[in-house]
Design a protein around this motif. Sequence first.
Motif, PDB file in Angstrom:
ATOM      1  N   PHE A  19      22.529 -14.229  49.372  1.00 33.81           N
ATOM      2  CA  PHE A  19      23.245 -14.833  50.493  1.00 33.81           C
ATOM      3  C   PHE A  19      24.432 -13.959  50.851  1.00 33.81           C
ATOM      4  O   PHE A  19      25.167 -13.518  49.976  1.00 33.81           O
ATOM      5  CB  PHE A  19      23.735 -16.237  50.122  1.00 33.81           C
ATOM      6  CG  PHE A  19      22.624 -17.166  49.754  1.00 33.81           C
ATOM      7  CD1 PHE A  19      21.996 -17.930  50.718  1.00 33.81           C
ATOM      8  CD2 PHE A  19      22.187 -17.258  48.432  1.00 33.81           C
ATOM      9  CE1 PHE A  19      20.952 -18.772  50.378  1.00 33.81           C
ATOM     10  CE2 PHE A  19      21.144 -18.102  48.091  1.00 33.81           C
ATOM     11  CZ  PHE A  19      20.536 -18.855  49.065  1.00 33.81           C
ATOM     12  N   THR A  20      24.611 -13.725  52.147  1.00 33.36           N
ATOM     13  CA  THR A  20      25.759 -12.962  52.640  1.00 33.36           C
ATOM     14  C   THR A  20      26.569 -13.878  53.540  1.00 33.36           C
ATOM     15  O   THR A  20      26.085 -14.326  54.580  1.00 33.36           O
ATOM     16  CB  THR A  20      25.295 -11.717  53.429  1.00 33.36           C
ATOM     17  OG1 THR A  20      24.478 -10.913  52.573  1.00 33.36           O
ATOM     18  CG2 THR A  20      26.485 -10.910  53.914  1.00 33.36           C
ATOM     19  N   GLY A  21      27.794 -14.188  53.121  1.00 31.51           N
ATOM     20  CA  GLY A  21      28.662 -15.060  53.898  1.00 31.51           C
ATOM     21  C   GLY A  21      29.238 -14.324  55.089  1.00 31.51           C
ATOM     22  O   GLY A  21      29.790 -13.244  54.944  1.00 31.51           O
ATOM     23  N   LEU A  22      29.110 -14.898  56.261  1.00 29.92           N
ATOM     24  CA  LEU A  22      29.634 -14.260  57.472  1.00 29.92           C
ATOM     25  C   LEU A  22      30.804 -15.061  58.024  1.00 29.92           C
ATOM     26  O   LEU A  22      31.948 -14.670  57.854  1.00 29.92           O
ATOM     27  CB  LEU A  22      28.510 -14.087  58.499  1.00 29.92           C
ATOM     28  CG  LEU A  22      27.378 -13.159  58.033  1.00 29.92           C
ATOM     29  CD1 LEU A  22      26.199 -13.221  58.990  1.00 29.92           C
ATOM     30  CD2 LEU A  22      27.889 -11.746  57.877  1.00 29.92           C
ATOM     31  N   ALA A  23      30.553 -16.189  58.659  1.00 30.29           N
ATOM     32  CA  ALA A  23      31.632 -16.994  59.231  1.00 30.29           C
ATOM     33  C   ALA A  23      31.862 -18.233  58.371  1.00 30.29           C
ATOM     34  O   ALA A  23      30.914 -18.912  57.985  1.00 30.29           O
ATOM     35  CB  ALA A  23      31.280 -17.410  60.656  1.00 30.29           C
ATOM     36  N   SER A  24      33.117 -18.510  58.094  1.00 29.27           N
ATOM     37  CA  SER A  24      33.516 -19.699  57.335  1.00 29.27           C
ATOM     38  C   SER A  24      35.006 -19.901  57.554  1.00 29.27           C
ATOM     39  O   SER A  24      35.691 -19.003  58.065  1.00 29.27           O
ATOM     40  CB  SER A  24      33.213 -19.512  55.845  1.00 29.27           C
ATOM     41  OG  SER A  24      34.097 -18.561  55.297  1.00 29.27           O
ATOM     42  N   PRO A  25      35.549 -21.057  57.164  1.00 28.45           N
ATOM     43  CA  PRO A  25      36.982 -21.269  57.346  1.00 28.45           C
ATOM     44  C   PRO A  25      37.834 -20.195  56.671  1.00 28.45           C
ATOM     45  O   PRO A  25      38.849 -19.769  57.219  1.00 28.45           O
ATOM     46  CB  PRO A  25      37.219 -22.645  56.723  1.00 28.45           C
ATOM     47  CG  PRO A  25      35.924 -23.357  56.958  1.00 28.45           C
ATOM     48  CD  PRO A  25      34.873 -22.293  56.727  1.00 28.45           C
ATOM     49  N   SER A  29      36.596 -18.948  60.853  1.00 28.43           N
ATOM     50  CA  SER A  29      35.805 -19.894  61.650  1.00 28.43           C
ATOM     51  C   SER A  29      36.293 -21.315  61.392  1.00 28.43           C
ATOM     52  O   SER A  29      36.451 -21.715  60.244  1.00 28.43           O
ATOM     53  CB  SER A  29      34.327 -19.764  61.275  1.00 28.43           C
ATOM     54  OG  SER A  29      33.564 -20.721  61.962  1.00 28.43           O
ATOM     55  N   LYS A  30      36.506 -22.071  62.437  1.00 24.57           N
ATOM     56  CA  LYS A  30      37.008 -23.436  62.279  1.00 24.57           C
ATOM     57  C   LYS A  30      35.913 -24.505  62.333  1.00 24.57           C
ATOM     58  O   LYS A  30      36.060 -25.578  61.765  1.00 24.57           O
ATOM     59  CB  LYS A  30      38.051 -23.728  63.339  1.00 24.57           C
ATOM     60  CG  LYS A  30      39.287 -22.852  63.210  1.00 24.57           C
ATOM     61  CD  LYS A  30      40.358 -23.291  64.159  1.00 24.57           C
ATOM     62  CE  LYS A  30      41.530 -22.374  64.183  1.00 24.57           C
ATOM     63  NZ  LYS A  30      42.186 -22.128  62.949  1.00 24.57           N
ATOM     64  N   GLU A  31      34.803 -24.245  63.034  1.00 26.32           N
ATOM     65  CA  GLU A  31      33.791 -25.285  63.245  1.00 26.32           C
ATOM     66  C   GLU A  31      32.403 -24.956  62.713  1.00 26.32           C
ATOM     67  O   GLU A  31      31.618 -25.864  62.474  1.00 26.32           O
ATOM     68  CB  GLU A  31      33.688 -25.591  64.743  1.00 26.32           C
ATOM     69  CG  GLU A  31      34.978 -26.130  65.325  1.00 26.32           C
ATOM     70  CD  GLU A  31      34.861 -26.419  66.807  1.00 26.32           C
ATOM     71  OE1 GLU A  31      33.748 -26.403  67.347  1.00 26.32           O
ATOM     72  OE2 GLU A  31      35.906 -26.662  67.436  1.00 26.32           O
ATOM     73  N   THR A  32      32.089 -23.658  62.557  1.00 28.56           N
ATOM     74  CA  THR A  32      30.721 -23.278  62.221  1.00 28.56           C
ATOM     75  C   THR A  32      30.696 -22.273  61.079  1.00 28.56           C
ATOM     76  O   THR A  32      31.438 -21.289  61.100  1.00 28.56           O
ATOM     77  CB  THR A  32      30.021 -22.649  63.446  1.00 28.56           C
ATOM     78  OG1 THR A  32      30.137 -23.545  64.551  1.00 28.56           O
ATOM     79  CG2 THR A  32      28.557 -22.380  63.166  1.00 28.56           C
ATOM     80  N   CYS A  33      29.835 -22.539  60.100  1.00 31.92           N
ATOM     81  CA  CYS A  33      29.579 -21.578  59.031  1.00 31.92           C
ATOM     82  C   CYS A  33      28.298 -20.820  59.384  1.00 31.92           C
ATOM     83  O   CYS A  33      27.344 -21.405  59.903  1.00 31.92           O
ATOM     84  CB  CYS A  33      29.366 -22.283  57.700  1.00 31.92           C
ATOM     85  SG  CYS A  33      30.850 -22.993  56.989  1.00 31.92           S
ATOM     86  N   VAL A 101      19.273 -15.805  59.634  1.00 30.38           N
ATOM     87  CA  VAL A 101      20.677 -16.120  59.861  1.00 30.38           C
ATOM     88  C   VAL A 101      20.756 -17.637  59.965  1.00 30.38           C
ATOM     89  O   VAL A 101      19.974 -18.260  60.687  1.00 30.38           O
ATOM     90  CB  VAL A 101      21.206 -15.435  61.136  1.00 30.38           C
ATOM     91  CG1 VAL A 101      22.623 -15.889  61.449  1.00 30.38           C
ATOM     92  CG2 VAL A 101      21.150 -13.922  60.969  1.00 30.38           C
ATOM     93  N   VAL A 102      21.685 -18.220  59.208  1.00 31.87           N
ATOM     94  CA  VAL A 102      21.776 -19.676  59.076  1.00 31.87           C
ATOM     95  C   VAL A 102      23.103 -20.159  59.646  1.00 31.87           C
ATOM     96  O   VAL A 102      24.141 -19.540  59.426  1.00 31.87           O
ATOM     97  CB  VAL A 102      21.674 -20.085  57.589  1.00 31.87           C
ATOM     98  CG1 VAL A 102      21.668 -21.602  57.445  1.00 31.87           C
ATOM     99  CG2 VAL A 102      20.448 -19.463  56.939  1.00 31.87           C
ATOM    100  N   SER A 103      23.056 -21.292  60.342  1.00 32.14           N
ATOM    101  CA  SER A 103      24.250 -21.887  60.933  1.00 32.14           C
ATOM    102  C   SER A 103      24.337 -23.354  60.533  1.00 32.14           C
ATOM    103  O   SER A 103      23.327 -24.065  60.532  1.00 32.14           O
ATOM    104  CB  SER A 103      24.176 -21.755  62.458  1.00 32.14           C
ATOM    105  OG  SER A 103      25.266 -22.400  63.061  1.00 32.14           O
ATOM    106  N   LEU A 104      25.549 -23.774  60.202  1.00 28.46           N
ATOM    107  CA  LEU A 104      25.787 -25.137  59.737  1.00 28.46           C
ATOM    108  C   LEU A 104      27.231 -25.508  60.067  1.00 28.46           C
ATOM    109  O   LEU A 104      28.118 -24.659  59.962  1.00 28.46           O
ATOM    110  CB  LEU A 104      25.572 -25.169  58.214  1.00 28.46           C
ATOM    111  CG  LEU A 104      25.605 -26.485  57.496  1.00 28.46           C
ATOM    112  CD1 LEU A 104      24.369 -27.307  57.832  1.00 28.46           C
ATOM    113  CD2 LEU A 104      25.658 -26.244  55.993  1.00 28.46           C
TER     114      LEU A 104
END
Length: 123
Positions: A19-25, A29-33, A101-104
């Motif tokens: 797993f490669t973390g891209l967007a997170s708080p 990122s405030k709303e989407t991981c 690519v995963v979005s949550l």
Amino acid sequence: MPIILGSTAPTFDMPNATFTGLASPSRGSKETCVWKTRVHPGGAGAPHSFDHEEVLVVVRGAAVASLDGVEHQVAVGDAIVVPAGVMFSMANPHEEPFEAVVSLPVGAMAFMNGQSFVPDPAK
């Protein structure tokens, strides 16, 4: 708008996937991981669900997505929309790696192996 460089993104290895973390708080990122999942050839992920919708977009290879026990063949360009509460897993029976690519939504609760937790793709 923060730019998150893939070359500096944290990577986490598990027995069947990376797993490669891209967007997170913790990365702005405030709303989407968002993260990239790579399922190794012959690998299978653990069944899990979320209390929010999860969306995956296939960017490399092919795999078998299982949603509430129903299997679906997926390949490059396909999107997988996993509704909240649906058990989901991904298996790669092929000889080539599979990547999506995963979005949550930030704060979504995961349920797996009788445990619940909020995943943070940047830790």
